[in-house]
Design a protein around this motif. Structure first.
Motif, PDB file in Angstrom:
ATOM      1  N   ILE B  88       0.837  -1.200   0.000  1.00  0.00           N
ATOM      2  CA  ILE B  88       0.000   0.000   0.000  1.00  0.00           C
ATOM      3  C   ILE B  88       0.875   1.254   0.000  1.00  0.00           C
ATOM      4  N   ALA B  89       1.925   1.227   0.811  1.00  0.00           N
ATOM      5  CA  ALA B  89       2.809   2.388   0.899  1.00  0.00           C
ATOM      6  C   ALA B  89       3.446   2.689  -0.458  1.00  0.00           C
ATOM      7  N   GLN B  90       3.866   1.635  -1.149  1.00  0.00           N
ATOM      8  CA  GLN B  90       4.501   1.865  -2.450  1.00  0.00           C
ATOM      9  C   GLN B  90       3.523   2.363  -3.490  1.00  0.00           C
ATOM     10  N   ILE B  91       2.293   1.831  -3.457  1.00  0.00           N
ATOM     11  CA  ILE B  91       1.281   2.317  -4.408  1.00  0.00           C
ATOM     12  C   ILE B  91       1.060   3.806  -4.161  1.00  0.00           C
ATOM     13  N   ALA B  92       0.953   4.170  -2.872  1.00  0.00           N
ATOM     14  CA  ALA B  92       0.714   5.580  -2.534  1.00  0.00           C
ATOM     15  C   ALA B  92       1.873   6.449  -3.005  1.00  0.00           C
ATOM     16  N   LYS B  93       3.094   5.975  -2.753  1.00  0.00           N
ATOM     17  CA  LYS B  93       4.269   6.788  -3.056  1.00  0.00           C
ATOM     18  C   LYS B  93       4.568   6.822  -4.557  1.00  0.00           C
ATOM     19  N   SER B  94       4.688   5.659  -5.164  1.00  0.00           N
ATOM     20  CA  SER B  94       5.198   5.599  -6.536  1.00  0.00           C
ATOM     21  C   SER B  94       4.126   5.842  -7.579  1.00  0.00           C
ATOM     22  N   ILE B  95       2.894   5.446  -7.306  1.00  0.00           N
ATOM     23  CA  ILE B  95       1.877   5.576  -8.346  1.00  0.00           C
ATOM     24  C   ILE B  95       1.044   6.845  -8.142  1.00  0.00           C
ATOM     25  N   TYR B  96       0.720   7.165  -6.890  1.00  0.00           N
ATOM     26  CA  TYR B  96      -0.125   8.343  -6.664  1.00  0.00           C
ATOM     27  C   TYR B  96       0.645   9.546  -6.103  1.00  0.00           C
ATOM     28  N   ASN B  97       1.974   9.410  -6.006  1.00  0.00           N
ATOM     29  CA  ASN B  97       2.817  10.537  -5.577  1.00  0.00           C
ATOM     30  C   ASN B  97       2.346  11.215  -4.296  1.00  0.00           C
ATOM     31  N   VAL B  98       1.914  10.439  -3.334  1.00  0.00           N
ATOM     32  CA  VAL B  98       1.509  11.022  -2.053  1.00  0.00           C
ATOM     33  C   VAL B  98       2.766  11.532  -1.339  1.00  0.00           C
ATOM     34  N   ASP B  99       2.651  12.747  -0.780  1.00  0.00           N
ATOM     35  CA  ASP B  99       3.803  13.411  -0.155  1.00  0.00           C
ATOM     36  C   ASP B  99       4.462  12.588   0.933  1.00  0.00           C
ATOM     37  N   LYS B 100       3.651  12.264   1.942  1.00  0.00           N
ATOM     38  CA  LYS B 100       4.230  11.583   3.097  1.00  0.00           C
ATOM     39  C   LYS B 100       3.574  10.215   3.244  1.00  0.00           C
ATOM     40  N   VAL B 101       4.406   9.175   3.275  1.00  0.00           N
ATOM     41  CA  VAL B 101       3.872   7.817   3.397  1.00  0.00           C
ATOM     42  C   VAL B 101       4.595   7.122   4.543  1.00  0.00           C
ATOM     43  N   VAL B 102       3.827   6.603   5.483  1.00  0.00           N
ATOM     44  CA  VAL B 102       4.416   5.916   6.630  1.00  0.00           C
ATOM     45  C   VAL B 102       3.824   4.510   6.726  1.00  0.00           C
ATOM     46  N   ALA B 103       4.685   3.520   6.941  1.00  0.00           N
ATOM     47  CA  ALA B 103       4.205   2.146   7.070  1.00  0.00           C
ATOM     48  C   ALA B 103       4.712   1.546   8.367  1.00  0.00           C
TER      49      ALA B 103
END
Lengths: 222, 143
Positions: B88-103
């Motif tokens: 989920i974190a990678q989808i958020a970061k790499s695909i949707y460019n979410v600023d801050k991602v914490v797992a």
């Protein structure tokens, strides 16, 4: 060649048997002890590692540093993603294969750097969508995530193509009969090759013409 | 479009940690959406929680789109499965460019790999170990 397979279903069993018969070194990682023992009994030549394949030190135990290929076949998509990523990032394994359950994850996995992604549900649903009656295809191998497929079709006496020369068959342009298995021998066909009963045609085709190919062979439409 | 940073937060996993965090952030007047695939999990949310809940499997893209991930400022993955959190974190970061991602990761051995991918990780095991060490070594002139 050293191959690591993570998972434990029937596919693992058959893949291992086929790889070992080709002379590859196979290591299987499985997180159930009883299953590992069973796999070890069935495949004497394979190494079995008991552990969670999504942990770096388990992959290390399985010899990931010296492996050429990793195949992630666990039932959980996130696990398969992590197995492939760790293999690539820590152990520099360039060829990684993952099976996904959710077809939408094909794209996700590709964008996150997994080499080849296979979705069984996608393959089956696309077959159904194309209204292909699966019983006539004895084997189907998708290539490049299904952009092209190899199928194996066995000819019986009801088929329209029987007795015809390939050049006179109605096969679409986007399909080619690459090989015919006749009485257990492989025959490379030419345009003048006549199709006989019990021939197995190995056909390379684009997915969109698969149903046309079968129509040309059967001569009828479901 | 965005007025403030860290305004819109998606929390995946409504376990003890996810629910607690959701309530704390909700009290701090952030907009929160909590996703969990078990509806009963939402019972853990306190009365102070004023955000939205979505019952879905967040490893399916449709669930993240429903939560409007493309507009999220922060995505927190706190399910009880490390690999699900990583995915989920990678989808958020790499695909949707979410600023801050914490797992959250229970298993420390994978942490380094994912920090290289610009995903912040929190490992409860390590945090507890450090806290324990500090208590034990306190007053021994070390610490």
């Amino acid at each position: 060649m050293n191959i690591i397979i993570v998972g434990g279903g029937k596919e693992v069993h058959f893949l291992t048997r086929s790889f070992i018969s080709k002379g590859y070194n196979v290591t299987i990682i499985n997180n159930k002890k009883e299953h590992c023992e069973k796999l070890a009994r069935m495949h004497e030549k394979a190494s079995i590692v008991y552990g969670d394949g999504t942990k770096p030190y388990v992959l290390e135990d399985a010899g990931a540093a010296y492996s050429n290929i990793v195949i992630a076949l666990t039932p959980k998509d996130p696990d398969n993603l992590v197995i492939c990523q760790l293999s690539e990032k820590i152990f520099k394994i360039r060829k990684t294969f993952a099976v996904v359950n959710d077809p939408k994850n094909i794209d996700v996995f590709n964008r996150l750097g997994v080499g080849t992604v296979i979705s069984t549900s996608d393959i089956i649903s696309s077959l159904i969508e194309q209204k292909i009656s699966v019983d006539e295809i004895t084997n189907l191998i998708p290539i490049e995530e299904g952009k092209v497929a190899i199928m194996e079709v066995e000819i019986n006496k009801d088929h329209d193509i029987l007795g015809k020369q390939l050049v006179n068959s109605n096969l679409p342009k986007e399909a080619i009969v690459g090989c015919i298995i006749r009485n257990g021998n492989a025959v490379i066909p030419r345009g003048d090759t006549v199709i006989l009963n019990k021939d197995k045609l190995i056909i390379l085709s684009l997915p969109k013409v698969q149903s046309d190919v079968l129509t040309a062979i059967r001569g009828r439409i479901d | 479009m965005k007025k403030n940073k860290d305004e819109y937060i998606i929390i995946v996993g409504c376990g003890r940690l996810g629910a607690n965090l959701a309530s704390l952030l909700s009290k701090a007047r952030k907009s929160i959406v909590v996703i969990d695939n078990d509806r009963d999990a939402f019972n853990r949310l306190s009365d102070e929680f004023s955000g939205f809940t979505i019952e879905a499997d967040a490893t399916e893209e449709a669930a993240l789109l429903e939560a409007k991930i493309e507009r999220a400022d922060v995505v927190v993955a706190t399910t009880n499965d490390d690999n699900t959190n990583i995915m989920i974190a990678q989808i958020a970061k790499s695909i949707y460019n979410v600023d801050k991602v914490v797992a959250r990761l229970f298993e420390p051995s994978r942490q380094k790999v994912y920090e290289e991918l610009d995903i912040e990780t929190i490992c409860p095991t390590e945090l507890s170990a450090i806290a324990f060490r500090n208590i034990i070594l306190e007053g021994q002139g070390e610490g």
